[in-house]
Scaffold this motif. Sequence first.
Motif, short mmCIF file in Angstrom:
data_model
loop_
_atom_site.label_atom_id
_atom_site.label_comp_id
_atom_site.label_asym_id
_atom_site.label_seq_id
_atom_site.Cartn_x
_atom_site.Cartn_y
_atom_site.Cartn_z
N GLN A 1 0.82 -1.20 0.00
CA GLN A 1 0.00 0.00 0.00
C GLN A 1 0.86 1.26 0.00
OE1 GLN A 1 -1.74 -0.84 4.06
NE2 GLN A 1 -1.39 1.36 4.32
N ARG A 2 0.25 2.34 -0.48
CA ARG A 2 0.97 3.62 -0.54
C ARG A 2 0.91 4.30 0.82
NH1 ARG A 2 2.56 6.58 -4.91
NH2 ARG A 2 1.32 5.25 -6.30
N HIS A 3 2.06 4.74 1.30
CA HIS A 3 2.15 5.49 2.55
C HIS A 3 2.48 6.94 2.22
CE1 HIS A 3 2.03 1.79 4.93
NE2 HIS A 3 2.93 1.29 4.10
N SER A 4 1.59 7.84 2.57
CA SER A 4 1.80 9.25 2.24
C SER A 4 1.25 10.13 3.34
CB SER A 4 1.13 9.60 0.90
OG SER A 4 -0.27 9.33 0.95
N VAL A 5 1.68 11.39 3.31
CA VAL A 5 1.22 12.39 4.27
C VAL A 5 0.56 13.51 3.47
CG1 VAL A 5 1.92 14.08 6.01
CG2 VAL A 5 3.05 11.84 5.91
N PRO A 6 -0.72 13.82 3.74
CA PRO A 6 -1.36 14.91 3.01
C PRO A 6 -0.79 16.26 3.41
CG PRO A 6 -2.78 14.13 4.79
CD PRO A 6 -1.60 13.20 4.75
N ALA B 1 3.09 17.98 1.58
CA ALA B 1 2.65 16.65 1.12
C ALA B 1 3.87 15.80 0.80
CB ALA B 1 1.77 16.79 -0.11
N ILE B 2 3.89 14.57 1.31
CA ILE B 2 5.03 13.67 1.10
C ILE B 2 4.51 12.28 0.79
CG2 ILE B 2 7.14 12.71 2.11
CD1 ILE B 2 7.16 15.02 4.09
N ASP B 3 5.10 11.64 -0.19
CA ASP B 3 4.80 10.24 -0.53
C ASP B 3 6.01 9.41 -0.11
OD1 ASP B 3 4.55 7.72 -1.86
OD2 ASP B 3 3.08 8.63 -3.21
N TRP B 4 5.84 8.57 0.92
CA TRP B 4 6.96 7.80 1.45
C TRP B 4 7.19 6.51 0.68
CZ3 TRP B 4 9.95 10.56 4.28
CH2 TRP B 4 9.44 11.57 5.09
N ASN C 1 8.84 -0.93 2.39
CA ASN C 1 7.78 0.04 2.16
C ASN C 1 6.96 0.29 3.42
OD1 ASN C 1 5.85 1.66 0.52
ND2 ASN C 1 4.47 -0.05 0.92
N ASP C 2 6.63 -0.78 4.13
CA ASP C 2 5.85 -0.62 5.36
C ASP C 2 6.68 0.02 6.47
OD1 ASP C 2 3.62 -1.59 4.18
OD2 ASP C 2 3.62 -3.53 5.17
N LEU C 3 7.97 -0.27 6.51
CA LEU C 3 8.82 0.38 7.50
C LEU C 3 8.93 1.88 7.21
CD1 LEU C 3 11.76 -2.20 7.77
CD2 LEU C 3 9.98 -1.78 9.46
N ALA C 4 9.16 2.23 5.95
CA ALA C 4 9.31 3.63 5.58
C ALA C 4 8.02 4.42 5.82
CB ALA C 4 9.72 3.75 4.11
N GLY C 5 6.89 3.72 5.85
CA GLY C 5 5.61 4.39 6.10
C GLY C 5 5.37 4.73 7.56
N GLN C 6 6.26 4.27 8.45
CA GLN C 6 6.10 4.52 9.89
C GLN C 6 6.99 5.71 10.30
OE1 GLN C 6 3.98 2.57 11.75
NE2 GLN C 6 3.51 1.43 9.88
N LYS C 7 6.36 6.73 10.88
CA LYS C 7 7.12 7.92 11.27
C LYS C 7 8.22 7.59 12.27
CE LYS C 7 6.63 12.56 13.19
NZ LYS C 7 5.72 13.57 13.78
N TRP C 8 7.91 6.75 13.25
CA TRP C 8 8.90 6.41 14.27
C TRP C 8 10.10 5.68 13.65
CZ3 TRP C 8 10.15 1.31 14.77
CH2 TRP C 8 9.21 0.37 14.34
#
Length: 582
Positions: free
Chosen positions: A182-187, A253-256, A320-327
Motif C-alpha cells: 500500500q501507498r504510505h503518504s502524508v497529506p 505533502a510527502i509520498d513515502w 515500504n511498510d517500514l518507511a511508512g512509519q514515522k517512528w
Amino acid sequence: MKTAINPSPENPAFPRPTHMAASETRIHPVILSITPPFFSKSKEDSSSLCSSLQIDYTTTIVKWLPLIPLLFLLCQCGTPTPPKCWTIPLKSRVPAQDLVTRARTAWKQMERNPTQKAAADYNLAISQLFDHLHCGETAWDRKAAAMGTQIDRAHTLGTGLKLEQLDGLVRASKVSLKGIGQRHSVPGLGIPLVGWKSTPVGTKRRFEFAPPNGIPLNLTTFLDFSTDTPTWRFVYGDRVPRVKIGNNALPVAIDWSAPGAFYWLMSDLDDVDLIKVFLPTRFTDHAGLFFATPYSKDKIPLVLVHGLNSSPGTYKTLYNDLAGQKWFREKYQALFFSYPTGIAWPYNAAEFRRQMRRARDYAAKQGTLKNWNKMVVVGHSMGGVISHASLIEPGNRFYNASYRRPIGELPISNSTRRAIESVRLYKPLESPSRAIFMAAPHRGSPLADRQLVTWISSIIRLPKTLTIDLATATLDEITKAIQQGGQTRPPQTSIGTLSPNYKPYKALEASPFRPGLVYHSIIGDRGKGDGKKGSDGIVPYWSSHLDGAKSESIVPAGHSLTGHPETIQEILRILRNHVEKQ
C-alpha cells in the motif's frame, strides 16, 4: 517486466523511448533451451549475456530439457530511463496565467485562514501548473518565466544534488506500487515527486555505500507566493516537512512509498536472480553493502541480508511498510547487503564481515558510533546463515571442519593463507546488538541432498579466483589446501553448502553467539500448524529453530515469508521494542 510508467499510445504524456519498438520489452525470457556452451565458455563479459542466451537449434534439446522449467532466466538488456512528459495532459490545458491567479488567491486565503478548501484549491492549481512546467522540451526556466514565475535553484535537494543535475523527475502518484504494497503518504501542500540521479556502472557514486544504478530523491514542489516573483521550490520532504505561509506552518505533502518503489523499477539490483546463482561473476558490480538513504549518525542502522536465488528486492514490501512509519523514519536507516548467491555461504559471510567493518569505519569518521552499535541485522534464508556465522565466536571450529593440519603447516601462499583465515579463523562483528533470523537453515536443508538439486549445483559457474578480505586466492588453491589439510574437497557452491551434511553446520551450531547479542526467529509453517514437525516447504522447523532466542514467531507462510503481514508486524514489534529499550 519492469516499467516505471506504462508508455503507450493511450498515455502520450509518457511515450515509449525512441530506441524501443512497440513490440519490445526490456526483459526477454529464454523459453526453449540453454545450450551447454552457456555454462562452459570462459571470460564472457556481462555485456554478452543476451547473446549467450540465444537458442541453438543444432544442440540436442533432450539432454538439457530439465533446465527449461528450472531455469526460466530473464535477460537484462539495458537499464530503463526515467519517463518524460512530452505534452501537457488535457486536464491541465488551462491558461497558465489563470492557474497562477487561482494559486495566488488560495495562498492569500491560507495566510489568513488555512482551510482545507483553500489548500485543495491551491494544490489543484499548482498541479496543473506543474504540467505546464514539466511537460515539453522547452527549458524549464523559459517556461517558468512565461507564466510569470521563477525556479529556486539556489538550494540543494538532498545528497548535495541540485535540480539541474537530476536525470528524471516523476510525479509520485504515477509510480507503480505493484509488488510493493500500500501507498504510505502524508497529506499537505505541494505535489510529491520522485527525483532520479542515475549512476552508470563504472562511474563514481554520489556517496560511499550509495546503491548501484542511481539514487531516488523524495521531493515535493510548491509555488511560493511570499516573494515578489512567485517561486517554484523543490524540497527534500524528509528535511523540510512544513512550509510557512504568513504566520502559519503547514505540512508539506510527502509520498513515502514512491521513492523506494521507483528505485526498484529503475534498478536491476533485484533482476535475474537465477542468473546470479548460476553466473555469480556477472554481478560483482551489484555486490556490497548499500545505504537506502545517505548515512545519518543519529539513526540506528537496520541491515537486511537476502537469501539464495534472491536479492535485496525480497524486502520491497517490508521496507515500504517500514518507511511508512514515522517512528521508523526518525529512528532507523536501512542498509542492504547484496551478494552473488551461487557462491558458498562461508565466502559470502566473509565478504559480509568485510563490508560491515568498512561501513563501521565510515560511520566512525562521521562522528559517534553510539547508534551504529545499536544496529539490528535481519537475515532471510541463506542470509540468515551468513548473519549467524558473522555473529558467533567460532574459535577453531570452522577451520577444523575442513582442515586437519595447522594452517602454518600448509604449503600455501600467504595470500591464500589470509583468505582461509578470513573464512575460517575470524572474529565476530562487533556492531549488531540484535539479530532477526527469518526461515534460516541454521542446520541446512534436506532438499539440497536430492539428486536433481545436486545436479543443478554442479552446473553453477564459480569464479576462478576469490578476493576475500582483500586477499586473493583461486578455488583450486583453496581446494588443494583442504586436501593437503587432510580432507576431501568440500562443496564450493551455495546449493552444495546447504546440505545438512556440510561440516561447517556442526561448527556453526557448536559456536556461541557473541556476548550481549539478542536474537529472534521468524519461521514459516505454511499455515499447517505442524509445530516442531513443520516446514516452510524448503527449511524444516528443526533447522530454523534456535535455542536461546528472545522470541520465536511461527507465521502461516512458506519460505518466502518476508512480505507476509504477520512477518512485517513481528519485525515492527521487535524494532519498536529495540528503540524503547535503548
